[in-house]
Design an enzyme around this catalytic site. Structure first.
Site, PDB file in Angstrom:
ATOM      1  CB  ALA A  56       5.615   6.164  -2.343  1.00 35.79           C
ATOM      2  N   GLY A  76       0.814  -1.218   0.000  1.00 35.42           N
ATOM      3  CA  GLY A  76       0.000   0.000   0.000  1.00 35.42           C
ATOM      4  C   GLY A  76       0.845   1.264   0.000  1.00 35.42           C
ATOM      5  CB  CYS A  77       3.763   2.275   2.024  1.00 41.30           C
ATOM      6  SG  CYS A  77       2.934   2.184   3.626  1.00 41.30           S
ATOM      7  CB  THR A  78       5.026   0.300  -2.886  1.00 41.39           C
ATOM      8  OG1 THR A  78       5.978  -0.168  -1.927  1.00 41.39           O
ATOM      9  CG2 THR A  78       5.675   0.369  -4.253  1.00 41.39           C
TER      10      THR A  78
END
Length: 159
Positions: free
Chosen positions: A54, A49-51
């Protein structure tokens, strides 16, 4: 375990000075001299999710620049992990290390979470748009990681 109480529109953003992925000091007050700042909190570098979140912000840097907006991501990751994330995903904005989660606490985004049956304290995925006066212009708290950038851009376009 603490329930979170994030800062809201109109609140003054906590001042911060944190190390980025290049071990350089990033000072909020310096950034605000030039642009408004989008501060997004995320749980852990290089997770799915963070990838996605970003990468989408990376791909929209030109659009965000049109709205005079500088992006910084804050997580409790150590600098080395942030550097690996930046390099692997060719990110083009500051990733700030908040290992003791003091800044996350100050923004009210550190607290009780439940994930896959586990309960723990951690960072909640929230984003703040800070005006150049240092006040919170908007709290983004309703988005999915894959459409986060679009929610932000839609807000900026309507502003």
């Amino acid at each position: 375990m603490n329930k979170i109480t994030p800062l809201q529109s109109g609140d003054t953003a906590p001042a911060f000075s944190l190390q980025n992925q290049n071990d350089e000091t990033v000072v909020l007050s310096e950034l605000l001299k030039e642009k408004q700042v989008l501060v997004y909190f995320y749980p852990k570098a290089s997770t799915p999710g963070c990838t996605v979140q970003a990468e989408n912000l990376r791909d929209q840097q030109a659009e965000l620049a049109k709205f005079n907006t500088h992006v910084v991501g804050i997580s409790p990751d150590p600098i080395k992990r942030l550097k690996n994330f930046e390099t692997k995903k060719e990110l083009n904005f500051d990733l700030l290390s908040d290992e003791d989660h003091a800044i996350a606490d100050a923004f009210g985004v550190w607290g009780y979470k439940k994930f896959m049956g586990k309960e723990y304290d951690g960072i909640h995925r929230l984003t703040f748009l800070l005006g150049q006066d240092g006040k919170i212009k908007h709290l983004f708290d309703k988005f999915k990681t894959k459409d986060h950038h679009q929610v932000v851009l839609d807000y900026l376009a309507a502003e």
